[in-house]
Design an enzyme around this catalytic site. Structure first.
Site, PDB file in Angstrom:
ATOM      1  N   LYS A   1      -2.581  -2.809   7.807  1.00 59.36           N
ATOM      2  CA  LYS A   1      -3.851  -2.465   8.442  1.00 59.36           C
ATOM      3  C   LYS A   1      -4.092  -3.340   9.663  1.00 59.36           C
ATOM      4  O   LYS A   1      -3.752  -4.515   9.675  1.00 59.36           O
ATOM      5  CB  LYS A   1      -5.010  -2.640   7.449  1.00 59.36           C
ATOM      6  CG  LYS A   1      -5.100  -1.528   6.412  1.00 59.36           C
ATOM      7  CD  LYS A   1      -6.366  -1.668   5.603  1.00 59.36           C
ATOM      8  CE  LYS A   1      -6.531  -0.512   4.621  1.00 59.36           C
ATOM      9  NZ  LYS A   1      -7.767  -0.641   3.824  1.00 59.36           N
TER      10      LYS A   1
ATOM     11  N   ARG B   1      -0.785  -1.526  -6.966  1.00 57.30           N
ATOM     12  CA  ARG B   1      -0.954  -2.683  -6.067  1.00 57.30           C
ATOM     13  C   ARG B   1      -1.957  -3.672  -6.656  1.00 57.30           C
ATOM     14  O   ARG B   1      -1.759  -4.880  -6.613  1.00 57.30           O
ATOM     15  CB  ARG B   1      -1.406  -2.188  -4.698  1.00 57.30           C
ATOM     16  CG  ARG B   1      -1.763  -3.265  -3.673  1.00 57.30           C
ATOM     17  CD  ARG B   1      -2.001  -2.585  -2.338  1.00 57.30           C
ATOM     18  NE  ARG B   1      -2.946  -3.274  -1.488  1.00 57.30           N
ATOM     19  CZ  ARG B   1      -2.622  -4.196  -0.580  1.00 57.30           C
ATOM     20  NH1 ARG B   1      -1.357  -4.560  -0.443  1.00 57.30           N
ATOM     21  NH2 ARG B   1      -3.549  -4.746   0.177  1.00 57.30           N
TER      22      ARG B   1
ATOM     23  N   ARG C   1       0.863  -1.169   0.000  1.00 57.79           N
ATOM     24  CA  ARG C   1       0.000   0.000   0.000  1.00 57.79           C
ATOM     25  C   ARG C   1       0.908   1.229   0.000  1.00 57.79           C
ATOM     26  O   ARG C   1       2.032   1.191   0.481  1.00 57.79           O
ATOM     27  CB  ARG C   1      -0.902   0.027   1.235  1.00 57.79           C
ATOM     28  CG  ARG C   1      -1.860  -1.164   1.356  1.00 57.79           C
ATOM     29  CD  ARG C   1      -2.668  -1.068   2.651  1.00 57.79           C
ATOM     30  NE  ARG C   1      -3.642  -2.152   2.755  1.00 57.79           N
ATOM     31  CZ  ARG C   1      -3.412  -3.313   3.366  1.00 57.79           C
ATOM     32  NH1 ARG C   1      -2.228  -3.542   3.929  1.00 57.79           N
ATOM     33  NH2 ARG C   1      -4.344  -4.243   3.422  1.00 57.79           N
TER      34      ARG C   1
ATOM     35  N   HIS D   1      -2.797   3.169  -6.019  1.00 53.75           N
ATOM     36  CA  HIS D   1      -3.418   1.913  -5.572  1.00 53.75           C
ATOM     37  C   HIS D   1      -3.591   0.935  -6.729  1.00 53.75           C
ATOM     38  O   HIS D   1      -3.603  -0.283  -6.537  1.00 53.75           O
ATOM     39  CB  HIS D   1      -4.766   2.187  -4.904  1.00 53.75           C
ATOM     40  CG  HIS D   1      -5.186   1.110  -3.951  1.00 53.75           C
ATOM     41  ND1 HIS D   1      -4.426   0.758  -2.838  1.00 53.75           N
ATOM     42  CD2 HIS D   1      -6.267   0.294  -3.933  1.00 53.75           C
ATOM     43  CE1 HIS D   1      -5.021  -0.222  -2.188  1.00 53.75           C
ATOM     44  NE2 HIS D   1      -6.141  -0.523  -2.825  1.00 53.75           N
TER      45      HIS D   1
ATOM     46  N   HIS E   1      -4.445  -9.066   3.272  1.00 43.67           N
ATOM     47  CA  HIS E   1      -5.895  -9.050   3.407  1.00 43.67           C
ATOM     48  C   HIS E   1      -6.315  -9.915   4.586  1.00 43.67           C
ATOM     49  O   HIS E   1      -5.843 -11.043   4.725  1.00 43.67           O
ATOM     50  CB  HIS E   1      -6.569  -9.581   2.140  1.00 43.67           C
ATOM     51  CG  HIS E   1      -6.513  -8.636   0.996  1.00 43.67           C
ATOM     52  ND1 HIS E   1      -6.697  -9.029  -0.318  1.00 43.67           N
ATOM     53  CD2 HIS E   1      -6.305  -7.288   0.950  1.00 43.67           C
ATOM     54  CE1 HIS E   1      -6.596  -7.977  -1.106  1.00 43.67           C
ATOM     55  NE2 HIS E   1      -6.363  -6.919  -0.361  1.00 43.67           N
TER      56      HIS E   1
ATOM     57  N   TYR F   1      -9.892 -10.521  -7.221  1.00 48.54           N
ATOM     58  CA  TYR F   1      -8.941 -10.529  -8.333  1.00 48.54           C
ATOM     59  C   TYR F   1      -9.203 -11.672  -9.305  1.00 48.54           C
ATOM     60  O   TYR F   1      -8.786 -11.603 -10.456  1.00 48.54           O
ATOM     61  CB  TYR F   1      -7.511 -10.578  -7.788  1.00 48.54           C
ATOM     62  CG  TYR F   1      -7.148  -9.306  -7.082  1.00 48.54           C
ATOM     63  CD1 TYR F   1      -6.902  -8.141  -7.798  1.00 48.54           C
ATOM     64  CD2 TYR F   1      -7.105  -9.243  -5.694  1.00 48.54           C
ATOM     65  CE1 TYR F   1      -6.609  -6.948  -7.156  1.00 48.54           C
ATOM     66  CE2 TYR F   1      -6.806  -8.053  -5.042  1.00 48.54           C
ATOM     67  CZ  TYR F   1      -6.569  -6.913  -5.778  1.00 48.54           C
ATOM     68  OH  TYR F   1      -6.291  -5.738  -5.131  1.00 48.54           O
TER      69      TYR F   1
END
Length: 306
Positions: A184, A255, A161, A252, A278, A287
């Protein structure tokens, strides 16, 4: 309209504190949660015409959940936004039920509205490479051009990120074979570093006029302070205009491109989930839809309908 009871206000504040401590949620996320739940409680009070306490929340039923969702849709809330708000409300009520010991299954069973999830818009492999090459030549200061190229190489080559790339500090150089990234939710993951990223960062460091020190930023802005992500966005804006790329060619998107190209090359979905950081495999599974959509575009171009 009656205000929420003191007990309910205290419960909402306690829940937000719980999220901040347990999940290390960002201020932006907490503000969104607070707004969603406060809006739900405000609707209930208007709906019932009385102040609600925590005990009253335990007696809510499916009809009240449906009434709230219908109200939100009539005031123009999209299905996607309503799904997010419902998730916030369920999270609060689940926590409240655990704290106060009541059965919330009749509330938690409320179905989320269906919506068409937006697919990420990755760049093609050639466009991603051209983007990096373009930012490497367009800045007047050679060290700034090298900096921008190094950041984009980390986004595309390692799937970071933008906040993670700009969060690297001086001790990260020279880049190791594997980076330990804190992403995150304060979760750590290990990310392999491709040679191109290591070389790009080394070239930036060689040209950078500011000293790299432990604890100080790896990537500097022109005035010697931590690089603002907006500057990378601006560099990409200039580059995509020169290359004729769409407005979706953002940091982004680099990525997204990393994940999509890795999957197209036969990468394992679970491994890609780990690389991206994730929390849910479902987030990574988007994806597969991107790859399928790209294949259909190729098919349509190769086999135009009569």
């Amino acid at each position: 309209m009656a205000a929420p009871s003191e007990g309910l206000q205290a419960a909402l504040a306690e829940w937000l504190t719980h999220l901040r401590g347990l999940r290390d949620a960002s201020d932006h996320t907490l503000t969104a949660y607070q707004r969603d739940v406060a809006g739900f409680l405000g609707f209930l009070q208007h709906h019932h015409g009385e102040s609600l306490g925590t005990a009253r929340i335990a007696s809510l039923g499916p009809s009240e959940m449906r009434a709230w969702m219908a109200h939100e849709r009539t005031r123009g809330l999209s299905a996607r936004s309503l799904a997010r708000a419902l998730s916030s409300v369920k999270s609060f009520i689940r926590w409240l039920a655990d704290r106060d010991g009541f059965d919330a299954s009749h509330i938690l069973s409320a179905r989320s509205p269906k919506y068409q999830r937006k697919l990420p818009r990755p760049l093609s492999e050639s466009a991603a490479a051209e983007m990096i090459d373009q930012v490497d030549t367009q800045a007047m200061e050679p060290w700034i051009a090298a900096r921008d190229a190094a950041v984009l190489t980390l986004l595309y080559g390692c799937g970071l990120r933008i906040s993670e790339a700009l969060g690297l500090t001086g001790e990260a150089h020279p880049l190791p074979e594997v980076l330990r990234i804190r992403g995150k939710g304060d979760k750590e993951r290990l990310v392999p570093v491709v040679p191109a990223a290591r070389e790009a960062v080394a070239e930036y460091v060689r040209l950078c006029p500011y000293p790299l020190e432990p604890g100080a930023p790896l990537f500097y802005g022109a005035r010697g302070k931590a690089l603002n992500p907006r500057m990378i966005s601006k560099a990409m804006e200039r580059a995509r205009m020169s290359l004729g790329l769409p407005s979706t060619a953002t940091p982004h998107a680099m990525r997204h491109s990393f994940a999509t190209h890795l999957l197209a090359a036969g990468g394992d979905l679970r491994a890609i989930q780990e690389l991206l950081g994730h929390a849910s495999l479902g987030t990574t599974q988007i994806y597969t839809a991107v790859d399928a959509a790209r294949l259909m575009e190729i098919y349509d171009r190769s086999h135009p309908r009569a």
